[in-house]
Design a protein around this motif. Sequence first.
Motif, PDB file in Angstrom:
ATOM      1  N   ASP A   1      39.858  28.236  44.430  1.00 52.79           N
ATOM      2  CA  ASP A   1      38.415  28.298  44.668  1.00 52.79           C
ATOM      3  C   ASP A   1      38.135  27.841  46.094  1.00 52.79           C
ATOM      4  O   ASP A   1      38.443  26.707  46.466  1.00 52.79           O
TER       5      ASP A   1
ATOM      6  N   SER B   1      45.354  31.428  42.092  1.00 54.15           N
ATOM      7  CA  SER B   1      44.004  31.598  42.639  1.00 54.15           C
ATOM      8  C   SER B   1      43.383  30.251  42.979  1.00 54.15           C
ATOM      9  O   SER B   1      43.420  29.315  42.180  1.00 54.15           O
TER      10      SER B   1
ATOM     11  N   VAL C   1      28.658  40.981  45.123  1.00 58.23           N
ATOM     12  CA  VAL C   1      29.087  42.377  45.325  1.00 58.23           C
ATOM     13  C   VAL C   1      27.879  43.272  45.551  1.00 58.23           C
ATOM     14  O   VAL C   1      27.866  44.138  46.438  1.00 58.23           O
TER      15      VAL C   1
ATOM     16  N   VAL D   1      34.367  32.031  46.593  1.00 58.21           N
ATOM     17  CA  VAL D   1      35.320  33.107  46.310  1.00 58.21           C
ATOM     18  C   VAL D   1      36.581  32.502  45.691  1.00 58.21           C
ATOM     19  O   VAL D   1      36.846  31.307  45.812  1.00 58.21           O
ATOM     20  N   ARG D   2      37.343  33.361  45.023  1.00 59.11           N
ATOM     21  CA  ARG D   2      38.656  32.982  44.487  1.00 59.11           C
ATOM     22  C   ARG D   2      39.707  33.810  45.208  1.00 59.11           C
ATOM     23  O   ARG D   2      39.635  35.044  45.217  1.00 59.11           O
TER      24      ARG D   2
ATOM     25  N   SER E   1      43.888  34.461  46.048  1.00 65.07           N
ATOM     26  CA  SER E   1      45.291  34.282  45.671  1.00 65.07           C
ATOM     27  C   SER E   1      46.167  34.873  46.764  1.00 65.07           C
ATOM     28  O   SER E   1      45.737  35.757  47.513  1.00 65.07           O
TER      29      SER E   1
ATOM     30  N   HIS F   1      44.352  38.829  46.745  1.00 64.60           N
ATOM     31  CA  HIS F   1      43.037  39.147  46.197  1.00 64.60           C
ATOM     32  C   HIS F   1      41.990  38.178  46.736  1.00 64.60           C
ATOM     33  O   HIS F   1      42.252  36.979  46.886  1.00 64.60           O
ATOM     34  N   VAL F   2      40.810  38.735  47.009  1.00 64.78           N
ATOM     35  CA  VAL F   2      39.622  37.943  47.332  1.00 64.78           C
ATOM     36  C   VAL F   2      38.550  38.356  46.335  1.00 64.78           C
ATOM     37  O   VAL F   2      37.930  39.409  46.475  1.00 64.78           O
ATOM     38  N   ASP F   3      38.364  37.542  45.296  1.00 67.89           N
ATOM     39  CA  ASP F   3      37.446  37.879  44.215  1.00 67.89           C
ATOM     40  C   ASP F   3      36.107  37.179  44.432  1.00 67.89           C
ATOM     41  O   ASP F   3      36.062  35.970  44.685  1.00 67.89           O
ATOM     42  N   ILE F   4      35.025  37.958  44.327  1.00 67.06           N
ATOM     43  CA  ILE F   4      33.677  37.418  44.454  1.00 67.06           C
ATOM     44  C   ILE F   4      32.876  37.830  43.226  1.00 67.06           C
ATOM     45  O   ILE F   4      33.233  38.792  42.531  1.00 67.06           O
ATOM     46  N   ASN F   5      31.789  37.119  42.938  1.00 65.10           N
ATOM     47  CA  ASN F   5      31.012  37.399  41.742  1.00 65.10           C
ATOM     48  C   ASN F   5      30.182  38.674  41.905  1.00 65.10           C
ATOM     49  O   ASN F   5      30.023  39.206  43.011  1.00 65.10           O
ATOM     50  N   GLU F   6      29.609  39.148  40.781  1.00 64.49           N
ATOM     51  CA  GLU F   6      28.919  40.429  40.767  1.00 64.49           C
ATOM     52  C   GLU F   6      27.671  40.422  41.647  1.00 64.49           C
ATOM     53  O   GLU F   6      27.352  41.416  42.310  1.00 64.49           O
TER      54      GLU F   6
END
Length: 254
Positions: A76, A74, A173, A85-86, A88, A165-170
């Motif tokens: 940043d 992952s 969201v 976003v993070r 991977s 994956h594209v992870d974002i904070n709450e």
Amino acid sequence: MDMLGSLAPYLAILFFVLLVIAYAIRILREYERGVIFTLGRFTGVKGPGLILLLPYVQQMVRVDLRTRVLDVPSQDVISHDNVSVRVSAVIYFRVIDAEKSTIQVEDFMMATSQLAQTTLRSVLGKHDLDEMLAERDRLNDDIQKILDSQTDAWGIKVATVEIKHVDINESMVRAIARQAEAERERRAKVINAEGEQQAAAKLLEAAEILARQPQAMQLRYLSTLNVIAGEKNSTIVFPFPMELVNLLTAKADK
């Protein structure tokens, strides 16, 4: 004892011959190639099958030509619209030139991994968050082309790059959810307005047709009364003709 002493030189020679044969013979599988160095200088690529080397003169480096899977950890990333976003990804690549992968780079696995991480951050940082979420195929192709062109000098062929994956904070969201809800409401209002516009156009067209023959309006009245009567309602609203109102108004003015 005398017999063993006489056989000792022969046993030593036999052991040395077996050692030389063991060192000289190499067997490479179908998916392997051997990069041969003679006195430290590159002299060719051999394989697959049986390979014979000159002991202590030639050395061989095995190279696997099968497709390898590289999991990019992952990263940043700050998107173009300043969203953290993070991301991977996974990369599928293989060696197509055993000579270059051995001579031109010390560790092609490590080099490809580091290059993939920097390229991932560089490419995704030029795009907005919406593009990362909706246009992954295009971003995958862009990253793949950049990696493939840069690793070509190492004898590496990058076949596929997939963003996993594209992870974002709450908080982001929730903001995206509100944005999506507002977009759906906007579309609903637009569709409703378009329906009203189309209905008004049809009513105008119908009014123009009925205005050509005043008797047609009376027939429409009777048709409406027939529909109301068929529904067994206790109350019937009878439409009052506007022509009669105009006639009475004109007589009253006189």
